[in-house]
Write an enzyme that holds these catalytic residues in place. Structure first.
Site, PDB file in Angstrom:
ATOM      1  CB  SER A 111      -0.888   0.015   1.258  1.00 42.08           C
ATOM      2  OG  SER A 111      -1.525   1.266   1.423  1.00 42.08           O
TER       3      SER A 111
ATOM      4  CE1 TYR B 187      -4.121  -1.937   4.790  1.00 45.59           C
ATOM      5  CE2 TYR B 187      -3.209   0.263   4.545  1.00 45.59           C
ATOM      6  CZ  TYR B 187      -3.722  -0.886   3.986  1.00 45.59           C
ATOM      7  OH  TYR B 187      -3.835  -0.991   2.619  1.00 45.59           O
TER       8      TYR B 187
END
Length: 271
Positions: A138, A151
């Site tokens: 990401s 995350y």
């Protein structure tokens, strides 16, 4: 230029929906045999109906990963492509509001799951004499995302996994890369934006505008764009690309997320 994965045998984790589904379908449409897993029974049945092999498996459980690769290798006659796509959003909260169980679960799925899958895929790739591993990371794994600590930390860890495996596996003809998607225009992306807006006390429209202001090209990313890059990296055309962190994000380079980061909300919850 024609991109083909003819003869490739690919495992795509969490291929029942979202980016994983589009990647699995794109590989299959371009000649690869594809096997996937998911944690939702309905998505498994749907994948099978589309001609993609599938079983129920949680990548955070090494025993379930073992079974995934045993079944996939038997069904396809081997494995020479792994797309480590499975991941969860984790909580949206200030650090002091994050529960240890939520931290542990995010790490278990997002980084331990990629390790468990690579551990089982690599011997099969060595046996095949070639291989390609694509880890889905990401933009959060390049610059950090406030209120998304578990995350972002898990996605930074994927960088170390990717770089180290690329060095270790290069002599075996196995490439290892990571794709770093930006703001993805799908339901999961919409859920994350809603959670961020709620945590910040802002509207969804305000949060979307904040995100887009931090993207140089002022745009979100379609799932197919991620799948197209994965296809290239898994094909013969991309066989000599390795150890790379490839952003598909419209130049998403700075992100504070909100104006009130120094004011922790009393009821910050999870995504």
């Amino acid at each position: 230029m024609e991109i083909s994965c003819e003869g490739r045998r690919a495992v795509v984790t969490a291929g029942g929906s979202g980016i994983g589904r589009v990647i699995a379908e794109t590989l299959a449409a371009n000649g690869a045999a594809v096997f996937t897993c998911d944690v939702q029974r309905g998505l498994i049945e749907d994948a099978r109906a589309r001609g993609i092999g599938a079983i129920e498996a949680d990548v955070a459980d090494p025993a379930q990963v073992d079974r995934l690769f045993e079944v996939a290798a038997e069904a396809m006659g081997g494995v020479d492509v792994l797309v480590n796509n499975a991941g969860i959003a984790g909580p949206t909260a200030h650090v002091e509001a994050i529960e240890p169980a939520d931290w542990d679960r995010t790490m278990a799925v997002n980084i331990s799951g990629q390790f468990y899958c690579a551990r089982r895929a690599v011997p099969l790739m060595r046996a095949a004499g070639r291989g390609a591993i694509v880890n889905i990371s990401s933009t959060a794994g390049r610059m950090g995302f406030p209120l998304r600590l578990p995350y972002a930390t898990s996605k930074f860890a994927i960088t170390g996994l990717t770089k180290t495996l690329a060095i270790e596996l290069g002599p075996a003809g196995i490439s290892v890369n990571a794709i770093l998607p930006g703001y993805i225009l799908n339901e999961r992306g919409a859920r994350v934006v809603r959670a961020k807006a709620e945590a910040a006390g802002r509207t969804v429209e305000e949060m979307q505008a904040t995100i887009l202001r931090n993207i140089a090209m002022r745009t979100g990313i379609a799932e197919q764009e991620i799948a197209d890059l994965a296809l290239y990296l898994c094909s013969d055309s991309g066989r000599h690309i390795s150890g790379q962190l490839l952003g598909v994000d419209g130049m998403f380079d700075t992100y504070m997320g909100m104006d009130n980061l120094d004011d922790p909300p009393s009821g910050a919850g999870g995504a």
